[in-house]
Design a protein around this motif. Sequence first.
Motif, PDB file in Angstrom:
ATOM      1  N   ARG A 115       0.759   3.419  -3.072  1.00 46.69           N
ATOM      2  CA  ARG A 115       0.268   4.894  -2.802  1.00 46.69           C
ATOM      3  C   ARG A 115       1.221   6.179  -3.580  1.00 46.69           C
ATOM      4  O   ARG A 115       1.034   7.169  -3.758  1.00 46.69           O
ATOM      5  CB  ARG A 115      -0.996   5.355  -1.282  1.00 46.69           C
ATOM      6  CG  ARG A 115      -1.669   4.105  -1.542  1.00 46.69           C
ATOM      7  CD  ARG A 115      -2.955   5.051  -2.123  1.00 46.69           C
ATOM      8  NE  ARG A 115      -2.931   4.139  -3.398  1.00 46.69           N
ATOM      9  CZ  ARG A 115      -3.958   4.988  -4.671  1.00 46.69           C
ATOM     10  NH1 ARG A 115      -4.265   6.360  -4.051  1.00 46.69           N
ATOM     11  NH2 ARG A 115      -4.045   4.182  -5.462  1.00 46.69           N
TER      12      ARG A 115
ATOM     13  N   ARG B 122      -7.506   6.007  -1.623  1.00 39.74           N
ATOM     14  CA  ARG B 122      -7.940   4.744  -1.350  1.00 39.74           C
ATOM     15  C   ARG B 122      -6.634   3.344  -0.882  1.00 39.74           C
ATOM     16  O   ARG B 122      -5.892   3.822  -1.374  1.00 39.74           O
ATOM     17  CB  ARG B 122      -8.167   4.550  -2.627  1.00 39.74           C
ATOM     18  CG  ARG B 122      -8.660   2.869  -3.011  1.00 39.74           C
ATOM     19  CD  ARG B 122      -9.119   2.753  -4.604  1.00 39.74           C
ATOM     20  NE  ARG B 122      -7.658   3.331  -5.641  1.00 39.74           N
ATOM     21  CZ  ARG B 122      -7.534   3.194  -7.110  1.00 39.74           C
ATOM     22  NH1 ARG B 122      -9.169   3.577  -7.809  1.00 39.74           N
ATOM     23  NH2 ARG B 122      -6.790   4.135  -7.644  1.00 39.74           N
ATOM     24  N   GLY B 123      -7.503   2.990  -0.083  1.00 39.85           N
ATOM     25  CA  GLY B 123      -6.543   1.650   0.396  1.00 39.85           C
ATOM     26  C   GLY B 123      -6.100   1.931   1.823  1.00 39.85           C
ATOM     27  O   GLY B 123      -4.819   1.296   2.750  1.00 39.85           O
TER      28      GLY B 123
ATOM     29  N   ILE C 150       0.668  -1.340   0.225  1.00 39.58           N
ATOM     30  CA  ILE C 150       0.261   0.134   0.313  1.00 39.58           C
ATOM     31  C   ILE C 150       1.117   1.257  -0.150  1.00 39.58           C
ATOM     32  O   ILE C 150       1.145   2.351  -0.938  1.00 39.58           O
ATOM     33  CB  ILE C 150      -0.956  -0.320   1.520  1.00 39.58           C
ATOM     34  CG1 ILE C 150      -1.875  -0.806   0.976  1.00 39.58           C
ATOM     35  CG2 ILE C 150      -1.552   2.135   1.391  1.00 39.58           C
ATOM     36  CD1 ILE C 150      -2.870  -1.261   2.376  1.00 39.58           C
TER      37      ILE C 150
ATOM     38  N   TYR D 113      -6.576   1.012   4.704  1.00 42.60           N
ATOM     39  CA  TYR D 113      -6.231  -0.147   5.351  1.00 42.60           C
ATOM     40  C   TYR D 113      -4.941  -0.258   6.301  1.00 42.60           C
ATOM     41  O   TYR D 113      -5.010  -1.689   7.087  1.00 42.60           O
ATOM     42  CB  TYR D 113      -5.705  -1.016   3.955  1.00 42.60           C
ATOM     43  CG  TYR D 113      -6.825  -1.610   3.762  1.00 42.60           C
ATOM     44  CD1 TYR D 113      -8.037  -2.259   4.218  1.00 42.60           C
ATOM     45  CD2 TYR D 113      -7.228  -1.216   2.285  1.00 42.60           C
ATOM     46  CE1 TYR D 113      -9.134  -2.737   3.421  1.00 42.60           C
ATOM     47  CE2 TYR D 113      -8.462  -1.544   1.532  1.00 42.60           C
ATOM     48  CZ  TYR D 113      -9.722  -2.222   2.533  1.00 42.60           C
ATOM     49  OH  TYR D 113     -10.818  -2.613   1.274  1.00 42.60           O
TER      50      TYR D 113
END
Length: 210
Positions: free
Chosen positions: A38, A100-101, A34, A104
């Motif tokens: 990102r 987004r992501g 991630i 997590y």
Amino acid sequence: MTTLLSAIDGMRIIKEAGLLAYPLGFCSVAAIFIICERSIALRESAIIPIDLADSVLGGQNIVSGVHSALGRIIGFVERHPGDMEGAKAYARLEVMKMERGVSYLDVIYTGAPLIGLIGTVSGLLAAFSKIDPVTKMPDPVQFTESVGYALSATLLGLVVAVIALIGNGYLQRRIDAQAAKLDVLLERVLQYRKTDGGDASGGNQLTKSA
């Protein structure tokens, strides 16, 4: 420091973590993926290209960067002239895509230490269960060694949590900075559109090239 690191048996720490080493390993791989993904997705050329931002600030024709987040926002403004609220909502949607992501990572740095703690508790229970049949007491050497490595799962969990926490902080600051820039540039674009709408001579036109 070197002596301490040499005394730590990395493979045994992973082995002593038992089955919990697998979810912790998955969390570490997911966190690293991630962060890397990102970081690439949030690069300046993909969000706010310098030449496109300069064109917006200078009121010049847009000749590049139409595939970036800023370019898509400007394209929405051009397709829906006068819809200021819609443009701002679309800009918020672009910011959500940037995030987004990242959420997590919150789950990982919160859950990884808890997973490690489960392993530590189970390891301590196993250490206390090792009783010498003669003395009816835990063997001091074996007990001390077992307790030391019972903490291996917590150690792994904390390492994973630190990685996720650092990555989350870095990405959040980057997203906040990019979102603030988009907000300023969007206001500038909307101001140009407002000026163009009220001035038949055209004024400062902001248009995309074919």
